[in-house]
Design an enzyme around this catalytic site. Structure first.
Site, PDB file in Angstrom:
ATOM      1  N   ARG A 150     -13.702  51.919  -7.233  1.00 12.61           N
ATOM      2  CA  ARG A 150     -13.523  53.358  -7.402  1.00 12.61           C
ATOM      3  C   ARG A 150     -14.894  54.038  -7.444  1.00 12.61           C
ATOM      4  NH1 ARG A 150      -9.138  51.654 -10.937  1.00 12.61           N
ATOM      5  NH2 ARG A 150      -7.163  52.507 -10.194  1.00 12.61           N
ATOM      6  N   SER A 204     -17.753  46.124 -13.108  1.00 10.65           N
ATOM      7  CA  SER A 204     -17.307  45.634 -11.802  1.00 10.65           C
ATOM      8  C   SER A 204     -18.390  45.840 -10.744  1.00 10.65           C
ATOM      9  CB  SER A 204     -16.014  46.341 -11.375  1.00 10.65           C
ATOM     10  OG  SER A 204     -16.192  47.744 -11.359  1.00 10.65           O
ATOM     11  N   ASP A 206      -3.330  43.806 -13.761  1.00  4.65           N
ATOM     12  CA  ASP A 206      -1.917  44.103 -13.504  1.00  4.65           C
ATOM     13  C   ASP A 206      -1.566  45.569 -13.748  1.00  4.65           C
ATOM     14  OD1 ASP A 206      -1.451  41.486 -12.847  1.00  4.65           O
ATOM     15  OD2 ASP A 206      -0.580  40.933 -14.779  1.00  4.65           O
ATOM     16  N   LYS A 207      -2.070  46.111 -14.842  1.00  3.31           N
ATOM     17  CA  LYS A 207      -1.686  47.471 -15.212  1.00  3.31           C
ATOM     18  C   LYS A 207      -2.202  48.515 -14.221  1.00  3.31           C
ATOM     19  CE  LYS A 207      -3.834  47.051 -19.105  1.00  3.31           C
ATOM     20  NZ  LYS A 207      -4.376  47.238 -20.468  1.00  3.31           N
ATOM     21  N   GLN A 208      -3.177  48.123 -13.387  1.00  2.00           N
ATOM     22  CA  GLN A 208      -3.727  49.056 -12.394  1.00  2.00           C
ATOM     23  C   GLN A 208      -3.127  48.860 -11.002  1.00  2.00           C
ATOM     24  OE1 GLN A 208      -8.025  48.790 -12.420  1.00  2.00           O
ATOM     25  NE2 GLN A 208      -8.142  48.964 -14.653  1.00  2.00           N
ATOM     26  N   HIS A 231      -1.165  37.717  -8.462  1.00  2.00           N
ATOM     27  CA  HIS A 231      -0.057  37.800  -9.423  1.00  2.00           C
ATOM     28  C   HIS A 231       0.812  38.959  -8.980  1.00  2.00           C
ATOM     29  CE1 HIS A 231       2.219  37.184 -13.015  1.00  2.00           C
ATOM     30  NE2 HIS A 231       1.853  38.319 -13.590  1.00  2.00           N
ATOM     31  N   ASP A 241       4.618  32.105 -14.279  1.00  7.42           N
ATOM     32  CA  ASP A 241       3.292  32.423 -14.791  1.00  7.42           C
ATOM     33  C   ASP A 241       3.383  33.102 -16.151  1.00  7.42           C
ATOM     34  OD1 ASP A 241       0.292  32.657 -14.034  1.00  7.42           O
ATOM     35  OD2 ASP A 241       0.795  34.679 -14.690  1.00  7.42           O
ATOM     36  N   GLU A 269       1.812  31.194 -19.586  1.00  7.85           N
ATOM     37  CA  GLU A 269       0.681  31.783 -20.305  1.00  7.85           C
ATOM     38  C   GLU A 269       1.065  32.261 -21.694  1.00  7.85           C
ATOM     39  OE1 GLU A 269      -0.447  34.574 -17.358  1.00  7.85           O
ATOM     40  OE2 GLU A 269       0.921  36.144 -17.996  1.00  7.85           O
TER      41      GLU A 269
END
Length: 470
Positions: A46, A56, A86-88, A110, A195, A199
């Site tokens: 971004r 990042s 995941d949340k993004q 994932h 998965d 986990e």
């Protein structure tokens, strides 16, 4: 999958432009491996991550990768690797999809976004999954050792317009080194559900519970805090190294016969107590209840996740430094019979629960037994902080749910535990007698468990496996 199926190596991706979205732990590890395998890797971030030189951006630039915005890099990419948290995923996919050229490929490690959130991808885009069964640190470390980590690969059946999705997935897998450790042809749904189960239970949840309970019990019984801290922190890695190389059979064989009998009995008791919790987690995953609860916490700014993370950091185990005394490799087994029992109970329970729910034996093996040592390695570095830092937020959230429910379940069990099974050498605290008939039955039960039969076949193909504990 047979090793011969990967004979073409990374050929399918040679000369292709591969753009990774996200340069966190997993994004960096996979990118480094693929670059070292001769592929063209760059990172799309971004604009604010670039402008503010966030972690990042620093991860990518410090490793001499080309970095650009979505608009600069995505339109010419042949393969876009979605390795954001995941949340993004939904936000990221919505941003990049309209930028991707016709006939390009989008990959996941994932598939939460597709399976749990129902995201639809443009029909001209190929969608694949290459899912290393390991935290990012071990994806890189195992590659550098000349090995790899077991990997699940899949093609989203609704998005394979050119019919070459599996070829791309196999080349990608070779690029990360996964083909050396074993590859399972899976599906998006199977990968996500297995998965999440692995986990939450044995991989993270039970290791956290076992760490805290074992340490607390030793301190309660007068064992030196520094010794207790070191035995737990490094004990998981040593014990599960035996598990990785020779399964539960070899791990249990590292104990004396009297200790093996005791560990087996403790493990069976633990399995009986925890079985309803394992089943509940599997049911909540399959029904979508877990994802619903976690996404509500996302919407609340990770209120519970951050609270639970802080609470873990305040536990006595986390705050007590490991002592500087020497503990030999065998001492980690002899003085930690309970920890061996925790591993056996957790691995078998996770495997049994997954396979009873319809998950393939091989997938359940990778998600339970084989990945447990890789998680244990992270605890050896910086305890539970490191484990929870390098796993995904999804895994961390599930870990805390399991841990918070498991500790109360084991309260009565732990009241009976003494230093003969955690903190002191079991072989010096008993009479050393073993009933031969009982031992034969126990050995047969261990060796004939489905996970041992499945694991022996899978490990036979892992000819490049390297030892970590000397």
């Amino acid at each position: 999958m047979q090793s011969s199926e990967f004979a073409d190596g990374v050929k399918k991706l040679i000369g292709k432009k591969i753009v990774v979205v996200g340069c966190g732990a997993q994004g960096l590890a996979q990118g480094l491996n693929m670059r070292d395998s001769g592929l063209d890797i760059s990172y799309a971030l971004r604009q604010d991550s670039i402008d503010q030189k966030k972690a990042s951006y620093q991860n990518a630039t410090n490793n001499n990768f080309v970095v650009g915005t979505f608009e600069e890099l995505i339109p010419t990419a042949d393969l876009v690797m979605n390795l954001a948290p995941d949340k993004q995923h939904t936000s990221v996919v919505n941003q990049v999809m309209h930028l991707m050229k016709k006939g390009s490929c989008l990959s996941y490690s994932h598939g939460f976004n597709i399976v749990e959130e129902g995201t639809q991808i443009r029909k001209d885009i190929t969608v694949i999954m290459v899912a290393p069964k390991s935290p990012a640190t071990e994806v890189r470390a195992e590659y550098l050792r000349g090995f790899g980590v077991p990997t699940l690969i899949a093609v989203h059946t609704e998005n394979d317009p050119n019919g070459d999705g599996m070829e791309i997935a196999k080349a990608y897998c070779v690029g990360t080194g996964g083909h050396k450790a074993g590859v399972l042809h899976s599906s998006f749904v199977a990968e996500v559900k297995s998965d999440l189960m692995g986990e939450q239970t044995i991989l993270c949840g039970l290791l956290q519970t076992g760490s805290i309970l074992s340490f607390n019990k030793m301190v309660e019984k007068g064992i030196d805090k520094g010794y207790a801290s070191k035995l737990v922190q490094y004990g998981w890695e040593t014990i599960t190294e035996a598990l990785k190389i020779g399964g539960i059979t070899h791990m249990m064989d590292r104990l004396s016969n009297p200790a093996k009998v005791e560990a087996y009995k403790l493990s069976d008791e633990l399995k009986d107590i925890m079985r309803p919790l394992f089943i509940k987690h599997m049911d909540d995953i399959l029904s979508g209840e877990f994802s619903k609860t976690m996404m509500e916490d996302w919407a609340a700014g990770d209120k519970n996740l951050l609270k639970w993370r802080a609470e873990t950091g305040e536990t006595a185990f986390e705050k007590t430094p490991a002592g500087d005394m020497e503990i030999t490799e065998q001492e980690y087994f002899d003085n930690a019979t309970l920890m061996v029992a925790f591993i056996k109970a957790g691995v078998e329970s996770a495997y049994e629960t997954m396979t009873c729910s319809g998950i393939k034996n091989e997938s359940a093996y990778y998600e339970s037994l084989h990945e447990t040592p890789l998680i244990a390695n992270t605890i050896a570095r910086k305890k539970l902080y490191e484990m929870n830092r390098v796993i995904s937020d999804t895994a961390e959230y599930g870990c805390y749910l399991f841990d918070h429910a498991c500790k109360p379940l084991l309260a009565d069990f732990m009241k009976k535990i003494d230093t003969n099974v955690i903190g002191k050498n079991f072989n010096t605290t008993g009479n050393g007698r073993v009933d031969n008939f009982e031992l034969v039955k126990i050995n047969a039960a261990i060796r004939n468990h489905s996970i041992e039969i499945c694991g022996a076949e899978l490990r036979a193909a892992m000819t490049a496996m390297k030892k970590i504990v000397e």
